[in-house]
Design an enzyme around this catalytic site. Structure first.
Site, mmCIF file in Angstrom:
data_model
loop_
_atom_site.group_PDB
_atom_site.id
_atom_site.type_symbol
_atom_site.label_atom_id
_atom_site.label_comp_id
_atom_site.label_asym_id
_atom_site.label_seq_id
_atom_site.Cartn_x
_atom_site.Cartn_y
_atom_site.Cartn_z
ATOM 1 N N TYR A 196 0.815 -1.246 0.021
ATOM 2 C CA TYR A 196 -0.008 -0.094 0.027
ATOM 3 C C TYR A 196 0.923 1.330 -0.095
ATOM 4 C CZ TYR A 196 -3.792 3.030 1.485
ATOM 5 O OH TYR A 196 -4.702 4.121 1.585
HETATM 6 N N1 LIG Z 1 -9.880 6.123 4.745
HETATM 7 C C1 LIG Z 1 -8.865 6.637 4.804
HETATM 8 O O1 LIG Z 1 -8.417 6.885 6.071
HETATM 9 C C2 LIG Z 1 -7.678 6.820 3.880
HETATM 10 C C3 LIG Z 1 -6.592 7.452 4.135
HETATM 11 C C4 LIG Z 1 -5.586 7.703 2.882
HETATM 12 C C5 LIG Z 1 -5.950 7.354 1.781
HETATM 13 N N2 LIG Z 1 -7.332 6.674 1.562
HETATM 14 C C6 LIG Z 1 -7.345 6.327 0.125
HETATM 15 O O2 LIG Z 1 -8.790 7.000 -0.498
HETATM 16 C C7 LIG Z 1 -9.487 6.024 -1.301
HETATM 17 C C8 LIG Z 1 -10.995 5.664 -0.684
HETATM 18 O O3 LIG Z 1 -10.654 4.972 0.572
HETATM 19 P P1 LIG Z 1 -12.097 4.786 1.392
HETATM 20 O O4 LIG Z 1 -11.756 5.077 2.780
HETATM 21 O O5 LIG Z 1 -13.356 5.603 0.891
HETATM 22 O O6 LIG Z 1 -12.369 3.291 1.106
HETATM 23 P P2 LIG Z 1 -13.481 2.258 0.868
HETATM 24 O O7 LIG Z 1 -13.210 0.883 0.952
HETATM 25 O O8 LIG Z 1 -14.613 3.088 1.460
HETATM 26 O O9 LIG Z 1 -13.873 2.745 -0.752
HETATM 27 C C9 LIG Z 1 -12.948 2.121 -1.757
HETATM 28 C C10 LIG Z 1 -13.782 1.843 -3.004
HETATM 29 O O10 LIG Z 1 -13.048 1.317 -4.051
HETATM 30 C C11 LIG Z 1 -13.595 0.371 -4.741
HETATM 31 N N3 LIG Z 1 -12.783 -0.519 -5.545
HETATM 32 C C12 LIG Z 1 -11.772 -1.387 -4.919
HETATM 33 N N4 LIG Z 1 -11.289 -2.075 -5.864
HETATM 34 C C13 LIG Z 1 -11.698 -1.432 -7.076
HETATM 35 C C14 LIG Z 1 -11.428 -1.834 -8.286
HETATM 36 N N5 LIG Z 1 -10.748 -2.726 -8.843
HETATM 37 N N6 LIG Z 1 -11.926 -0.901 -9.248
HETATM 38 C C15 LIG Z 1 -13.246 -0.150 -8.940
HETATM 39 N N7 LIG Z 1 -13.346 0.103 -7.510
HETATM 40 C C16 LIG Z 1 -12.587 -0.589 -6.745
HETATM 41 C C17 LIG Z 1 -14.224 -0.236 -3.522
HETATM 42 O O11 LIG Z 1 -15.426 -1.116 -3.853
HETATM 43 C C18 LIG Z 1 -14.874 0.748 -2.556
HETATM 44 O O12 LIG Z 1 -16.046 1.216 -2.762
HETATM 45 C C19 LIG Z 1 -8.483 4.952 -1.398
HETATM 46 O O13 LIG Z 1 -7.667 5.057 -2.621
HETATM 47 C C20 LIG Z 1 -7.700 4.760 -0.134
HETATM 48 O O14 LIG Z 1 -6.486 4.270 -0.371
HETATM 49 C C21 LIG Z 1 -8.204 6.587 2.517
#
Ligand SMILES: NC(=O)c1ccc[n+]([C@@H]2O[C@H](COP(=O)([O-])OP(=O)(O)OC[C@H]3O[C@@H](n4cnc5c(N)ncnc54)[C@H](O)[C@@H]3O)[C@@H](O)[C@H]2O)c1
Length: 224
Positions: A131
């Site tokens: 990651y």
């Molecule tokens: N939540 C946090 O604290 C945090 C912190 C830093 C970065 N992020 C980043 O933010 C983004 C969103 O995270 P989130 O917290 O909303 O997570 P989440 O798990 O709620 O949402 C991620 C979404 O991506 C979709 N997904 C996964 N694989 C996929 C694919 N192959 N094709 C299309 N869609 C796909 C999932 O179905 C899900 O709905 C991610 O890139 C994550 O790495 C999140």
């Protein structure tokens, strides 16, 4: 003119908040997620983008938000198939969506691309090497494309969030969540609406002199 935006991972925590915020800005938003969009599959990306262009005429903004954290394991025990999967979704998926949308944006001389990276890509999270490496790659990809496209009207920026209260962190125990919050100078996790606010600016005409930039959203936990 109504701007048209694609938000990948549109059913997740950030994706839902981003779509809602951009719709409030009167943008036409296509929030795409599995199973209709798999960002790791070039044909699936092509079908989605072609469909949006057919229905709405163009893509003005692309928010590459789809992502997975993958399992936690030390580097020397990290399963190769999981390593590949995380790199594929988080980094290659971002690349594939950018690659598909850029030609149309270039033709029209306008585009806004926002990639959702992570503070793991700057700090390196222990036991999350795939990651962290993928998100560092997203930051570098953003910088590279930002420079490349700087004179085309297409702006490419990324957001570097620390820990937010979303699906990705739902699996964490109360103890872990307290630990996450303790590492943030403001003493709390971020809220998806706070991230959506920055996406709103970065996908708009109001953003005009920033490209290839990485914007921290970390409650003060900036590293560099
Ligand atoms: N939540 C946090 O604290 C945090 C912190 C830093 C970065 N992020 C980043 O933010 C983004 C969103 O995270 P989130 O917290 O909303 O997570 P989440 O798990 O709620 O949402 C991620 C979404 O991506 C979709 N997904 C996964 N694989 C996929 C694919 N192959 N094709 C299309 N869609 C796909 C999932 O179905 C899900 O709905 C991610 O890139 C994550 O790495 C999140």
């Amino acid at each position: 003119m109504t701007r048209v935006a694609i938000v990948t991972g549109g059913a997740g925590g950030f994706g839902t908040a981003i779509a809602e915020r951009l719709r409030a800005e009167r943008m036409e938003v296509v929030a795409a997620d599995l199973p209709e969009l798999d960002v790791t599959d070039p044909d699936s990306v092509d079908r989605l983008v072609s469909g949006v262009v057919e229905r709405h005429g163009r893509v003005d903004a692309l928010v590459n938000n789809a992502g997975i954290a993958g399992p936690t394991a030390p580097v020397d025990a990290y399963p190769l198939d999981e390593w590949r999967r995380v790199l594929d979704v988080d980094l290659t998926g971002t690349f594939l969506c950018m690659r598909r949308c850029i030609p149309g944006m270039r033709e029209r001389g306008y585009g806004r691309i926002v990639n959702i990276a992570s503070i793991a890509g700057k700090e390196g999270n222990p036991d999350m090497s795939a990651y962290s490496a993928a998100k560092a790659g997203v930051i570098a990809l953003t910088k590279s494309a930002g420079k490349e496209l700087a004179r085309t009207g297409i702006l490419v920026n990324c957001i570097v969030p620390a820990v937010f209260d979303t699906g990705l962190t739902d699996a964490a125990s109360d103890e872990e969540r307290e630990r996450f919050a303790a590492r943030v100078p403001m003493g709390r996790m971020g809220r998806p609406a706070e991230l959506a606010e920055l996406v709103s600016w970065l996908t708009s005409d109001r953003c005009s002199f920033s490209t290839g930039a990485a914007f921290d959203l970390s409650g003060g936990r900036a590293v560099y």
